[in-house]
Enzyme design. Sequence first.
Site, PDB file in Angstrom:
ATOM      1  N   SER A  75      -2.342  -1.807  11.857  1.00 17.32           N
ATOM      2  CA  SER A  75      -4.313  -2.207  12.378  1.00 17.32           C
ATOM      3  C   SER A  75      -4.868  -0.483  12.431  1.00 17.32           C
ATOM      4  O   SER A  75      -4.709   0.260  11.476  1.00 17.32           O
ATOM      5  CB  SER A  75      -4.146  -2.597  13.853  1.00 17.32           C
ATOM      6  N   LYS A 119      -9.288  -6.186  11.474  1.00 17.66           N
ATOM      7  CA  LYS A 119      -8.137  -5.535  12.117  1.00 17.66           C
ATOM      8  C   LYS A 119      -7.882  -5.793  13.486  1.00 17.66           C
ATOM      9  O   LYS A 119      -6.750  -6.310  14.549  1.00 17.66           O
ATOM     10  CB  LYS A 119      -8.506  -3.694  12.670  1.00 17.66           C
ATOM     11  N   GLY A 173       0.694  -0.435   0.456  1.00 15.61           N
ATOM     12  CA  GLY A 173      -0.035  -0.086  -0.093  1.00 15.61           C
ATOM     13  C   GLY A 173       1.187   1.502  -0.099  1.00 15.61           C
ATOM     14  O   GLY A 173       0.735   2.155   0.024  1.00 15.61           O
ATOM     15  N   TYR A 182     -14.841  -4.814   9.262  1.00 16.83           N
ATOM     16  CA  TYR A 182     -13.652  -3.442   9.335  1.00 16.83           C
ATOM     17  C   TYR A 182     -12.797  -3.770  11.195  1.00 16.83           C
ATOM     18  O   TYR A 182     -11.341  -4.642  11.287  1.00 16.83           O
ATOM     19  CB  TYR A 182     -13.583  -2.122   9.385  1.00 16.83           C
ATOM     20  N   ARG A 228      -1.903  -2.568  -6.141  1.00 20.63           N
ATOM     21  CA  ARG A 228      -2.049  -3.140  -7.163  1.00 20.63           C
ATOM     22  C   ARG A 228      -2.484  -1.935  -8.945  1.00 20.63           C
ATOM     23  O   ARG A 228      -1.838  -2.808  -9.814  1.00 20.63           O
ATOM     24  CB  ARG A 228      -3.517  -3.052  -7.188  1.00 20.63           C
ATOM     25  N   ASP A 268      -2.030  -7.845  -5.970  1.00 25.14           N
ATOM     26  CA  ASP A 268      -2.672  -7.903  -5.238  1.00 25.14           C
ATOM     27  C   ASP A 268      -2.514  -8.486  -3.774  1.00 25.14           C
ATOM     28  O   ASP A 268      -2.589  -9.794  -4.380  1.00 25.14           O
ATOM     29  CB  ASP A 268      -3.931  -8.382  -6.393  1.00 25.14           C
TER      30      ASP A 268
HETATM   31  N1  LIG Z   1      -6.757   6.551   7.003  1.00 25.63           N
HETATM   32  C1  LIG Z   1      -6.627   6.149   8.124  1.00 25.63           C
HETATM   33  O1  LIG Z   1      -8.070   7.032   8.358  1.00 25.63           O
HETATM   34  C2  LIG Z   1      -6.766   4.952   8.935  1.00 25.63           C
HETATM   35  C3  LIG Z   1      -6.367   3.809   7.475  1.00 25.63           C
HETATM   36  N2  LIG Z   1      -5.955   3.029   8.665  1.00 25.63           N
HETATM   37  C4  LIG Z   1      -4.795   1.640   8.303  1.00 25.63           C
HETATM   38  O2  LIG Z   1      -3.702   2.387   7.049  1.00 25.63           O
HETATM   39  C5  LIG Z   1      -3.447   1.052   6.144  1.00 25.63           C
HETATM   40  C6  LIG Z   1      -3.291   2.778   4.890  1.00 25.63           C
HETATM   41  O3  LIG Z   1      -4.716   3.252   4.766  1.00 25.63           O
HETATM   42  P1  LIG Z   1      -4.537   4.750   4.235  1.00 25.63           P
HETATM   43  O4  LIG Z   1      -2.807   5.192   3.826  1.00 25.63           O
HETATM   44  O5  LIG Z   1      -5.670   5.633   4.482  1.00 25.63           O
HETATM   45  O6  LIG Z   1      -5.017   3.911   2.723  1.00 25.63           O
HETATM   46  P2  LIG Z   1      -5.188   4.450   1.098  1.00 25.63           P
HETATM   47  O7  LIG Z   1      -6.757   3.972   0.333  1.00 25.63           O
HETATM   48  O8  LIG Z   1      -4.913   6.108   1.536  1.00 25.63           O
HETATM   49  O9  LIG Z   1      -3.905   3.758   0.305  1.00 25.63           O
HETATM   50  C7  LIG Z   1      -4.469   2.033  -0.003  1.00 25.63           C
HETATM   51  C8  LIG Z   1      -3.037   1.193  -0.324  1.00 25.63           C
HETATM   52  O10 LIG Z   1      -3.888   0.351   0.074  1.00 25.63           O
HETATM   53  C9  LIG Z   1      -3.025  -0.579  -1.821  1.00 25.63           C
HETATM   54  N3  LIG Z   1      -3.746  -1.659  -1.516  1.00 25.63           N
HETATM   55  C10 LIG Z   1      -5.275  -1.335  -1.755  1.00 25.63           C
HETATM   56  N4  LIG Z   1      -5.866  -2.936  -1.430  1.00 25.63           N
HETATM   57  C11 LIG Z   1      -4.527  -3.926  -2.049  1.00 25.63           C
HETATM   58  C12 LIG Z   1      -4.397  -5.524  -2.612  1.00 25.63           C
HETATM   59  N5  LIG Z   1      -5.812  -5.527  -2.631  1.00 25.63           N
HETATM   60  N6  LIG Z   1      -3.595  -5.237  -3.065  1.00 25.63           N
HETATM   61  C13 LIG Z   1      -3.007  -4.598  -2.711  1.00 25.63           C
HETATM   62  N7  LIG Z   1      -2.346  -3.014  -2.889  1.00 25.63           N
HETATM   63  C14 LIG Z   1      -4.033  -3.358  -1.872  1.00 25.63           C
HETATM   64  C15 LIG Z   1      -3.507   0.551  -2.152  1.00 25.63           C
HETATM   65  O11 LIG Z   1      -2.985   0.572  -3.570  1.00 25.63           O
HETATM   66  P3  LIG Z   1      -3.835  -0.097  -5.018  1.00 25.63           P
HETATM   67  O12 LIG Z   1      -5.626   0.541  -4.567  1.00 25.63           O
HETATM   68  O13 LIG Z   1      -3.238   0.368  -6.339  1.00 25.63           O
HETATM   69  O14 LIG Z   1      -4.103  -1.710  -4.635  1.00 25.63           O
HETATM   70  C16 LIG Z   1      -2.939   2.383  -1.766  1.00 25.63           C
HETATM   71  O15 LIG Z   1      -1.636   2.381  -2.259  1.00 25.63           O
HETATM   72  C17 LIG Z   1      -4.795   0.973   6.170  1.00 25.63           C
HETATM   73  O16 LIG Z   1      -3.893  -0.636   6.306  1.00 25.63           O
HETATM   74  C18 LIG Z   1      -6.435   0.992   6.827  1.00 25.63           C
HETATM   75  O17 LIG Z   1      -6.556   0.396   7.021  1.00 25.63           O
HETATM   76  C19 LIG Z   1      -5.777   2.867  10.050  1.00 25.63           C
HETATM   77  C20 LIG Z   1      -6.781   3.956  10.507  1.00 25.63           C
HETATM   78  C21 LIG Z   1      -6.537   4.956  10.366  1.00 25.63           C
HETATM   79  C1  LIG Z   2      -9.538   4.299  27.959  1.00 27.75           C
HETATM   80  C2  LIG Z   2      -9.283   6.041  26.740  1.00 27.75           C
HETATM   81  C3  LIG Z   2      -9.822   5.491  25.816  1.00 27.75           C
HETATM   82  C4  LIG Z   2      -9.322   6.941  24.893  1.00 27.75           C
HETATM   83  C5  LIG Z   2     -10.598   7.491  23.619  1.00 27.75           C
HETATM   84  C6  LIG Z   2     -10.511   6.324  22.622  1.00 27.75           C
HETATM   85  C7  LIG Z   2     -11.055   6.389  21.263  1.00 27.75           C
HETATM   86  C8  LIG Z   2     -11.560   5.397  20.144  1.00 27.75           C
HETATM   87  C9  LIG Z   2     -11.739   5.821  18.648  1.00 27.75           C
HETATM   88  C10 LIG Z   2     -11.588   4.875  18.603  1.00 27.75           C
HETATM   89  C11 LIG Z   2     -11.413   5.735  16.031  1.00 27.75           C
HETATM   90  C12 LIG Z   2     -11.381   4.456  14.994  1.00 27.75           C
HETATM   91  C13 LIG Z   2     -10.580   5.501  14.099  1.00 27.75           C
HETATM   92  C14 LIG Z   2     -10.643   3.989  13.061  1.00 27.75           C
HETATM   93  C15 LIG Z   2     -10.325   5.017  11.885  1.00 27.75           C
HETATM   94  C16 LIG Z   2     -10.022   4.230  10.555  1.00 27.75           C
HETATM   95  O1  LIG Z   2      -9.480   2.757  10.904  1.00 27.75           O
HETATM   96  C17 LIG Z   2     -10.560   4.665   9.970  1.00 27.75           C
HETATM   97  N1  LIG Z   2     -10.585   5.547   9.546  1.00 27.75           N
HETATM   98  C18 LIG Z   2     -10.261   3.665   8.440  1.00 27.75           C
HETATM   99  O2  LIG Z   2      -9.397   4.263   7.641  1.00 27.75           O
END
Ligand SMILES: NC(=O)C1=CN([C@@H]2O[C@H](COP(=O)(O)OP(=O)(O)OC[C@H]3O[C@@H](n4cnc5c(N)ncnc54)[C@H](OP(=O)(O)O)[C@@H]3O)[C@@H](O)[C@H]2O)C=CC1
Ligand SMILES: CCCCCCCCCCCCCCCC(=O)[C@@H](N)CO
Length: 361
Positions: free
Chosen positions: A172, A190, A44, A186, A69, A95
Amino acid sequence: MADLSLAQVFFVVIFIVIFLLLALILKPQSIKIPIRNRHVFITGGSSGIGLALAHLAASEGARVSILARNVDRLQEARDSIRLSTGNDVAVFPADVRDPDAVLRAIEEAGPVDVLICNQGVFVPRELEKQELEEVKFMIDVNLMGTFHLIKAALPGMKNRKSREPASIAIISSQAGQVGIYGYTAYSASKFGLRGLAEALQQEVIAHNILVSLIFPPDTDTPGFEQETKMRPQLTGIIAASSGTVKADEVAKKTLNGIKSGSFIVPCNFDGLLLAIATAGLSPQRSVLMALCEVFAAGPTRFIGLCIQWGWYRSIKRWYAQNNYNLTCRCSSILHGTHNQLNYLLYNCANLLLSSHFCCVH
Ligand SMILES: NC(=O)C1=CN([C@@H]2O[C@H](COP(=O)(O)OP(=O)(O)OC[C@H]3O[C@@H](n4cnc5c(N)ncnc54)[C@H](OP(=O)(O)O)[C@@H]3O)[C@@H](O)[C@H]2O)C=CC1
Ligand SMILES: CCCCCCCCCCCCCCCC(=O)[C@@H](N)CO
Protein backbone atom coordinates in the site's frame (compact mmCIF):
# COMPACT_ATOMS: atom_id res chain seq x y z
CA MET A 1 3.63 9.83 48.97
CA ALA A 2 1.59 6.80 50.03
CA ASP A 3 -1.14 7.93 47.63
CA LEU A 4 1.33 8.14 44.81
CA SER A 5 2.70 4.68 45.31
CA LEU A 6 -0.85 3.35 45.55
CA ALA A 7 -1.57 4.96 42.18
CA GLN A 8 1.61 3.46 40.82
CA VAL A 9 0.67 0.01 42.07
CA PHE A 10 -2.78 0.44 40.54
CA PHE A 11 -1.26 1.36 37.18
CA VAL A 12 1.13 -1.56 37.20
CA VAL A 13 -1.70 -3.96 38.04
CA ILE A 14 -3.87 -2.59 35.22
CA PHE A 15 -0.89 -2.87 32.88
CA ILE A 16 -0.24 -6.49 33.81
CA VAL A 17 -3.93 -7.43 33.56
CA ILE A 18 -4.20 -5.91 30.09
CA PHE A 19 -0.95 -7.56 29.03
CA LEU A 20 -2.18 -10.98 30.20
CA LEU A 21 -5.55 -10.45 28.55
CA LEU A 22 -3.89 -9.52 25.27
CA ALA A 23 -1.56 -12.50 25.50
CA LEU A 24 -4.60 -14.70 26.07
CA ILE A 25 -6.61 -13.44 23.11
CA LEU A 26 -3.71 -13.10 20.67
CA LYS A 27 -2.31 -16.54 21.61
CA PRO A 28 1.18 -15.52 20.59
CA GLN A 29 2.90 -18.17 18.55
CA SER A 30 6.01 -17.39 16.66
CA ILE A 31 4.94 -17.45 13.03
CA LYS A 32 7.76 -18.18 10.61
CA ILE A 33 7.14 -18.07 6.90
CA PRO A 34 10.24 -19.40 5.21
CA ILE A 35 11.47 -17.87 1.97
CA ARG A 36 14.29 -20.26 1.04
CA ASN A 37 13.32 -22.69 -1.72
CA ARG A 38 9.86 -21.23 -1.95
CA HIS A 39 8.17 -19.62 -4.91
CA VAL A 40 7.98 -15.84 -4.44
CA PHE A 41 5.95 -14.06 -7.14
CA ILE A 42 6.55 -10.30 -7.26
CA THR A 43 4.60 -7.90 -9.47
CA GLY A 44 6.29 -4.68 -10.52
CA GLY A 45 9.53 -6.61 -9.98
CA SER A 46 11.38 -4.78 -12.73
CA SER A 47 11.79 -1.45 -10.92
CA GLY A 48 12.10 0.28 -7.54
CA ILE A 49 10.69 -1.52 -4.50
CA GLY A 50 9.71 -4.63 -6.50
CA LEU A 51 13.19 -4.96 -7.97
CA ALA A 52 14.79 -4.52 -4.53
CA LEU A 53 12.46 -7.23 -3.21
CA ALA A 54 13.36 -9.56 -6.07
CA HIS A 55 17.09 -9.08 -5.36
CA LEU A 56 16.59 -9.73 -1.65
CA ALA A 57 14.35 -12.78 -2.05
CA ALA A 58 16.68 -14.29 -4.67
CA SER A 59 19.69 -13.68 -2.45
CA GLU A 60 17.90 -15.56 0.34
CA GLY A 61 17.45 -18.61 -1.87
CA ALA A 62 13.84 -18.15 -3.00
CA ARG A 63 12.62 -19.18 -6.44
CA VAL A 64 11.60 -15.75 -7.73
CA SER A 65 9.18 -14.80 -10.51
CA ILE A 66 8.63 -11.20 -11.54
CA LEU A 67 5.80 -9.69 -13.55
CA ALA A 68 5.54 -6.28 -15.25
CA ARG A 69 4.51 -4.89 -18.64
CA ASN A 70 7.79 -3.90 -20.23
CA VAL A 71 9.80 -6.92 -21.48
CA ASP A 72 13.11 -5.08 -21.81
CA ARG A 73 13.03 -3.84 -18.26
CA LEU A 74 12.08 -7.32 -17.03
CA GLN A 75 15.09 -8.79 -18.81
CA GLU A 76 17.35 -6.08 -17.45
CA ALA A 77 16.11 -6.94 -13.97
CA ARG A 78 16.73 -10.64 -14.57
CA ASP A 79 20.29 -9.92 -15.71
CA SER A 80 21.07 -7.69 -12.76
CA ILE A 81 19.71 -10.25 -10.28
CA ARG A 82 21.67 -13.05 -11.90
CA LEU A 83 24.80 -10.91 -11.72
CA SER A 84 24.42 -9.97 -8.06
CA THR A 85 23.01 -13.21 -6.63
CA GLY A 86 23.92 -15.90 -9.13
CA ASN A 87 20.28 -16.94 -9.18
CA ASP A 88 17.89 -16.95 -12.12
CA VAL A 89 14.45 -15.40 -11.90
CA ALA A 90 11.51 -16.14 -14.20
CA VAL A 91 9.97 -13.14 -15.96
CA PHE A 92 6.36 -12.70 -17.02
CA PRO A 93 5.37 -9.78 -19.23
CA ALA A 94 1.73 -8.94 -18.48
CA ASP A 95 -0.53 -6.05 -17.55
CA VAL A 96 -2.29 -6.62 -14.22
CA ARG A 97 -5.35 -4.88 -15.68
CA ASP A 98 -5.89 -7.92 -17.90
CA PRO A 99 -7.23 -10.77 -15.72
CA ASP A 100 -6.66 -13.42 -18.41
CA ALA A 101 -3.05 -12.39 -18.91
CA VAL A 102 -2.51 -12.49 -15.13
CA LEU A 103 -4.05 -15.97 -14.91
CA ARG A 104 -1.90 -17.25 -17.77
CA ALA A 105 1.26 -15.86 -16.15
CA ILE A 106 0.51 -17.40 -12.77
CA GLU A 107 -0.43 -20.77 -14.28
CA GLU A 108 2.80 -20.79 -16.21
CA ALA A 109 4.82 -19.76 -13.16
CA GLY A 110 3.39 -22.60 -11.03
CA PRO A 111 1.87 -22.58 -7.51
CA VAL A 112 2.89 -19.51 -5.51
CA ASP A 113 3.99 -19.61 -1.85
CA VAL A 114 4.48 -15.88 -1.38
CA LEU A 115 2.54 -13.49 -3.58
CA ILE A 116 3.76 -9.88 -3.43
CA CYS A 117 1.34 -7.44 -5.09
CA ASN A 118 3.62 -4.47 -5.52
CA GLN A 119 2.71 -3.03 -8.93
CA GLY A 120 1.48 0.52 -8.67
CA VAL A 121 1.03 3.77 -10.54
CA PHE A 122 0.76 7.27 -9.15
CA VAL A 123 -0.30 10.44 -10.93
CA PRO A 124 -0.53 13.10 -8.23
CA ARG A 125 -2.84 15.97 -9.04
CA GLU A 126 -5.72 17.84 -7.45
CA LEU A 127 -8.93 16.03 -8.35
CA GLU A 128 -10.26 19.11 -10.09
CA LYS A 129 -7.31 19.04 -12.47
CA GLN A 130 -7.24 15.27 -12.87
CA GLU A 131 -8.87 13.53 -15.82
CA LEU A 132 -11.23 10.70 -14.90
CA GLU A 133 -9.08 8.50 -17.16
CA GLU A 134 -6.19 8.99 -14.72
CA VAL A 135 -8.40 8.23 -11.74
CA LYS A 136 -9.54 5.00 -13.39
CA PHE A 137 -5.95 4.13 -14.35
CA MET A 138 -4.83 4.24 -10.71
CA ILE A 139 -7.84 2.30 -9.43
CA ASP A 140 -7.47 -0.30 -12.21
CA VAL A 141 -3.74 -0.93 -11.73
CA ASN A 142 -3.43 -0.52 -7.97
CA LEU A 143 -6.72 -2.00 -6.76
CA MET A 144 -8.33 -4.10 -9.51
CA GLY A 145 -4.92 -5.43 -10.58
CA THR A 146 -4.43 -6.76 -7.04
CA PHE A 147 -7.84 -8.46 -7.15
CA HIS A 148 -6.87 -10.12 -10.45
CA LEU A 149 -3.60 -11.36 -8.97
CA ILE A 150 -5.10 -12.77 -5.80
CA LYS A 151 -8.00 -14.44 -7.67
CA ALA A 152 -5.48 -16.07 -10.00
CA ALA A 153 -3.01 -17.22 -7.33
CA LEU A 154 -5.36 -18.30 -4.54
CA PRO A 155 -6.45 -21.74 -5.84
CA GLY A 156 -2.81 -22.84 -6.24
CA MET A 157 -1.88 -21.38 -2.85
CA LYS A 158 -4.68 -23.22 -1.09
CA ASN A 159 -3.75 -26.55 -2.71
CA ARG A 160 -0.02 -26.18 -2.10
CA LYS A 161 1.85 -29.33 -1.09
CA SER A 162 4.02 -27.70 1.57
CA ARG A 163 2.62 -27.46 5.09
CA GLU A 164 4.48 -24.24 5.74
CA PRO A 165 2.31 -21.12 5.93
CA ALA A 166 1.94 -19.08 2.74
CA SER A 167 1.73 -15.32 2.38
CA ILE A 168 -0.09 -12.68 0.38
CA ALA A 169 1.67 -9.32 0.75
CA ILE A 170 0.21 -6.12 -0.60
CA ILE A 171 2.21 -2.92 -1.00
CA SER A 172 0.00 0.00 0.00
CA SER A 173 1.46 3.40 0.99
CA GLN A 174 1.28 5.81 3.92
CA ALA A 175 -1.15 7.58 1.59
CA GLY A 176 -3.30 4.46 2.18
CA GLN A 177 -3.41 5.24 5.91
CA VAL A 178 -4.11 8.96 5.69
CA GLY A 179 -5.52 11.00 2.81
CA ILE A 180 -2.97 13.41 1.34
CA TYR A 181 -3.50 16.53 -0.80
CA GLY A 182 -3.03 15.66 -4.49
CA TYR A 183 -3.62 11.94 -3.89
CA THR A 184 -7.42 11.69 -4.01
CA ALA A 185 -7.41 8.84 -6.53
CA TYR A 186 -4.13 7.29 -5.37
CA SER A 187 -5.17 7.35 -1.70
CA ALA A 188 -8.56 5.86 -2.61
CA SER A 189 -6.85 3.00 -4.47
CA LYS A 190 -4.50 2.37 -1.55
CA PHE A 191 -7.19 2.66 1.17
CA GLY A 192 -9.16 0.12 -0.90
CA LEU A 193 -6.32 -2.35 -0.50
CA ARG A 194 -6.73 -2.21 3.27
CA GLY A 195 -10.37 -3.29 3.10
CA LEU A 196 -9.37 -6.05 0.72
CA ALA A 197 -6.54 -7.23 2.99
CA GLU A 198 -8.56 -7.18 6.24
CA ALA A 199 -11.47 -9.15 4.76
CA LEU A 200 -9.20 -11.52 2.83
CA GLN A 201 -7.26 -12.43 5.97
CA GLN A 202 -10.45 -13.79 7.54
CA GLU A 203 -11.18 -15.80 4.38
CA VAL A 204 -7.74 -17.42 4.01
CA ILE A 205 -6.62 -17.96 7.61
CA ALA A 206 -8.10 -21.49 7.61
CA HIS A 207 -5.66 -22.32 4.80
CA ASN A 208 -2.74 -21.04 6.83
CA ILE A 209 -2.23 -18.08 4.51
CA LEU A 210 -1.13 -14.86 6.19
CA VAL A 211 -1.85 -11.48 4.69
CA SER A 212 0.61 -8.57 5.08
CA LEU A 213 -0.07 -4.95 4.23
CA ILE A 214 2.99 -2.75 3.75
CA PHE A 215 2.91 1.02 4.19
CA PRO A 216 6.01 2.72 2.75
CA PRO A 217 6.60 6.48 2.95
CA ASP A 218 8.11 8.31 -0.07
CA THR A 219 10.70 5.87 -1.41
CA ASP A 220 13.62 6.58 -3.70
CA THR A 221 12.65 4.70 -6.90
CA PRO A 222 12.45 5.46 -10.65
CA GLY A 223 8.69 5.88 -10.24
CA PHE A 224 9.16 8.36 -7.40
CA GLU A 225 11.73 10.32 -9.39
CA GLN A 226 9.15 10.82 -12.12
CA GLU A 227 6.51 11.67 -9.56
CA THR A 228 8.51 14.43 -7.88
CA LYS A 229 8.82 16.25 -11.21
CA MET A 230 5.10 16.73 -11.42
CA ARG A 231 3.47 16.47 -8.02
CA PRO A 232 1.79 19.54 -6.56
CA GLN A 233 4.05 21.49 -4.22
CA LEU A 234 1.65 20.92 -1.32
CA THR A 235 1.74 17.13 -1.86
CA GLY A 236 5.51 17.28 -1.43
CA ILE A 237 5.25 19.51 1.64
CA ILE A 238 2.76 17.22 3.38
CA ALA A 239 4.46 13.96 2.34
CA ALA A 240 7.76 15.33 3.71
CA SER A 241 6.31 14.88 7.23
CA SER A 242 7.46 11.30 6.90
CA GLY A 243 10.75 11.69 5.01
CA THR A 244 12.12 9.53 2.21
CA VAL A 245 13.58 6.04 2.48
CA LYS A 246 15.59 3.77 0.19
CA ALA A 247 13.94 0.99 -1.81
CA ASP A 248 16.30 -1.56 -0.20
CA GLU A 249 15.08 -0.50 3.24
CA VAL A 250 11.43 -0.97 2.24
CA ALA A 251 12.30 -4.36 0.70
CA LYS A 252 14.00 -5.45 3.94
CA LYS A 253 11.06 -4.33 6.11
CA THR A 254 8.63 -6.02 3.71
CA LEU A 255 10.42 -9.35 3.66
CA ASN A 256 10.82 -9.35 7.46
CA GLY A 257 7.13 -8.49 7.82
CA ILE A 258 6.20 -11.36 5.51
CA LYS A 259 8.46 -13.85 7.30
CA SER A 260 7.00 -13.01 10.70
CA GLY A 261 3.43 -12.97 9.39
CA SER A 262 2.82 -9.35 10.46
CA PHE A 263 -0.44 -7.91 9.15
CA ILE A 264 0.52 -4.22 9.24
CA VAL A 265 4.10 -3.50 8.21
CA PRO A 266 5.36 0.08 8.74
CA CYS A 267 8.63 1.10 7.11
CA ASN A 268 10.00 3.94 9.27
CA PHE A 269 9.46 5.52 12.69
CA ASP A 270 6.70 7.87 11.49
CA GLY A 271 5.14 4.82 9.87
CA LEU A 272 5.15 3.09 13.26
CA LEU A 273 3.31 6.02 14.84
CA LEU A 274 0.91 6.11 11.91
CA ALA A 275 0.26 2.38 12.29
CA ILE A 276 -0.58 2.88 15.97
CA ALA A 277 -2.78 5.89 15.21
CA THR A 278 -4.69 4.00 12.51
CA ALA A 279 -4.74 0.51 14.05
CA GLY A 280 -8.54 0.31 13.87
CA LEU A 281 -9.74 -3.30 13.93
CA SER A 282 -6.84 -4.77 12.00
CA PRO A 283 -5.38 -8.09 13.12
CA GLN A 284 -2.37 -7.80 15.41
CA ARG A 285 -0.15 -10.81 16.04
CA SER A 286 2.41 -9.22 18.36
CA VAL A 287 1.47 -8.75 22.02
CA LEU A 288 4.06 -6.00 22.36
CA MET A 289 2.60 -4.02 19.45
CA ALA A 290 -0.94 -4.64 20.72
CA LEU A 291 0.13 -3.25 24.10
CA CYS A 292 1.59 -0.16 22.39
CA GLU A 293 -1.61 0.32 20.44
CA VAL A 294 -3.76 0.13 23.55
CA PHE A 295 -1.68 2.56 25.61
CA ALA A 296 -0.50 4.91 22.86
CA ALA A 297 -3.87 5.32 21.12
CA GLY A 298 -4.70 8.57 22.96
CA PRO A 299 -1.27 10.19 22.70
CA THR A 300 -0.89 9.31 18.99
CA ARG A 301 -4.32 10.78 18.29
CA PHE A 302 -3.07 13.96 19.94
CA ILE A 303 0.13 13.94 17.84
CA GLY A 304 -1.99 13.23 14.76
CA LEU A 305 -4.22 16.23 15.43
CA CYS A 306 -1.16 18.46 15.85
CA ILE A 307 0.21 17.19 12.54
CA GLN A 308 -3.15 17.81 10.83
CA TRP A 309 -3.11 21.33 12.25
CA GLY A 310 0.30 21.88 10.64
CA TRP A 311 -0.89 20.49 7.31
CA TYR A 312 -3.97 22.71 7.17
CA ARG A 313 -1.84 25.69 8.11
CA SER A 314 0.51 24.92 5.19
CA ILE A 315 -2.47 24.60 2.84
CA LYS A 316 -3.95 27.88 4.02
CA ARG A 317 -0.61 29.67 3.73
CA TRP A 318 0.14 28.23 0.32
CA TYR A 319 -3.18 29.36 -1.08
CA ALA A 320 -2.90 32.77 0.51
CA GLN A 321 0.62 33.20 -0.79
CA ASN A 322 -0.22 32.06 -4.28
CA ASN A 323 -3.28 34.19 -4.60
CA TYR A 324 -1.15 37.09 -3.39
CA ASN A 325 1.59 36.24 -5.86
CA LEU A 326 -0.90 35.81 -8.62
CA THR A 327 -2.26 39.30 -8.12
CA CYS A 328 1.30 40.56 -8.04
CA ARG A 329 2.16 38.50 -11.07
CA CYS A 330 -0.48 40.31 -13.07
CA SER A 331 1.10 43.61 -12.18
CA SER A 332 4.58 42.14 -12.53
CA ILE A 333 3.84 41.19 -16.11
CA LEU A 334 2.86 44.78 -16.66
CA HIS A 335 5.98 46.04 -14.90
CA GLY A 336 8.26 43.24 -16.06
CA THR A 337 9.45 42.27 -12.55
CA HIS A 338 12.15 39.62 -12.86
CA ASN A 339 11.21 37.74 -9.69
CA GLN A 340 7.66 37.35 -10.71
CA LEU A 341 8.68 36.16 -14.14
CA ASN A 342 10.68 33.40 -12.48
CA TYR A 343 7.68 32.54 -10.48
CA LEU A 344 5.66 32.35 -13.66
CA LEU A 345 8.03 29.84 -15.22
CA TYR A 346 8.45 27.83 -12.06
CA ASN A 347 4.81 27.41 -11.21
CA CYS A 348 3.18 27.05 -14.58
CA ALA A 349 0.45 24.83 -13.16
CA ASN A 350 -1.09 27.96 -11.69
CA LEU A 351 -1.28 29.81 -14.97
CA LEU A 352 -4.84 28.86 -15.70
CA LEU A 353 -5.93 29.86 -12.25
CA SER A 354 -3.98 33.09 -12.46
CA SER A 355 -5.47 34.18 -15.74
CA HIS A 356 -8.82 33.61 -14.15
CA PHE A 357 -7.67 35.70 -11.21
CA CYS A 358 -6.46 38.47 -13.49
CA CYS A 359 -9.73 38.56 -15.33
CA VAL A 360 -11.69 38.85 -12.13
CA HIS A 361 -9.56 41.74 -11.01
N1 LIG B 1 8.09 5.16 -4.46
C1 LIG B 1 7.30 5.61 -3.50
O1 LIG B 1 7.45 6.76 -3.04
C2 LIG B 1 6.24 4.75 -2.93
C3 LIG B 1 5.72 3.68 -3.61
N2 LIG B 1 4.70 2.93 -3.06
C4 LIG B 1 4.12 1.82 -3.79
O2 LIG B 1 5.12 0.85 -4.03
C5 LIG B 1 4.88 0.19 -5.25
C6 LIG B 1 6.11 0.24 -6.12
O3 LIG B 1 6.44 1.58 -6.36
P1 LIG B 1 7.82 2.02 -7.04
O4 LIG B 1 8.83 0.98 -6.85
O5 LIG B 1 8.08 3.40 -6.60
O6 LIG B 1 7.34 2.09 -8.57
P2 LIG B 1 8.13 2.10 -9.96
O7 LIG B 1 7.36 3.02 -10.84
O8 LIG B 1 9.57 2.32 -9.78
O9 LIG B 1 7.86 0.61 -10.47
C7 LIG B 1 6.56 0.17 -10.72
C8 LIG B 1 6.59 -1.27 -11.18
O10 LIG B 1 5.23 -1.69 -11.42
C9 LIG B 1 5.13 -2.17 -12.76
N3 LIG B 1 3.79 -1.87 -13.28
C10 LIG B 1 3.21 -0.66 -13.40
N4 LIG B 1 2.01 -0.77 -13.96
C11 LIG B 1 1.80 -2.09 -14.18
C12 LIG B 1 0.75 -2.83 -14.77
N5 LIG B 1 -0.35 -2.25 -15.22
N6 LIG B 1 0.87 -4.17 -14.86
C13 LIG B 1 2.00 -4.78 -14.42
N7 LIG B 1 3.02 -4.13 -13.86
C14 LIG B 1 2.94 -2.80 -13.76
C15 LIG B 1 6.24 -1.42 -13.52
O11 LIG B 1 6.66 -2.05 -14.68
P3 LIG B 1 6.05 -1.71 -16.14
O12 LIG B 1 5.92 -0.23 -16.21
O13 LIG B 1 7.00 -2.30 -17.11
O14 LIG B 1 4.72 -2.40 -16.17
C16 LIG B 1 7.34 -1.45 -12.47
O15 LIG B 1 7.99 -2.70 -12.48
C17 LIG B 1 3.65 0.86 -5.84
O16 LIG B 1 2.51 0.10 -5.53
C18 LIG B 1 3.60 2.20 -5.15
O17 LIG B 1 2.30 2.70 -5.09
C19 LIG B 1 4.22 3.21 -1.82
C20 LIG B 1 4.70 4.26 -1.10
C21 LIG B 1 5.74 5.11 -1.60
C1 LIG C 1 0.29 10.11 14.45
C2 LIG C 1 1.65 10.19 13.90
C3 LIG C 1 1.73 10.56 12.49
C4 LIG C 1 3.12 10.48 11.92
C5 LIG C 1 3.40 11.25 10.66
C6 LIG C 1 2.57 10.84 9.49
C7 LIG C 1 3.07 11.40 8.22
C8 LIG C 1 2.28 10.91 7.06
C9 LIG C 1 2.86 11.32 5.75
C10 LIG C 1 2.23 10.62 4.60
C11 LIG C 1 3.13 10.57 3.43
C12 LIG C 1 2.53 9.88 2.27
C13 LIG C 1 3.60 9.45 1.31
C14 LIG C 1 3.04 8.74 0.13
C15 LIG C 1 4.12 8.09 -0.68
C16 LIG C 1 3.61 7.52 -1.95
O1 LIG C 1 2.90 6.58 -1.96
C17 LIG C 1 3.98 8.29 -3.17
N1 LIG C 1 5.35 8.64 -3.20
C18 LIG C 1 3.62 7.53 -4.42
O2 LIG C 1 4.52 6.60 -4.68
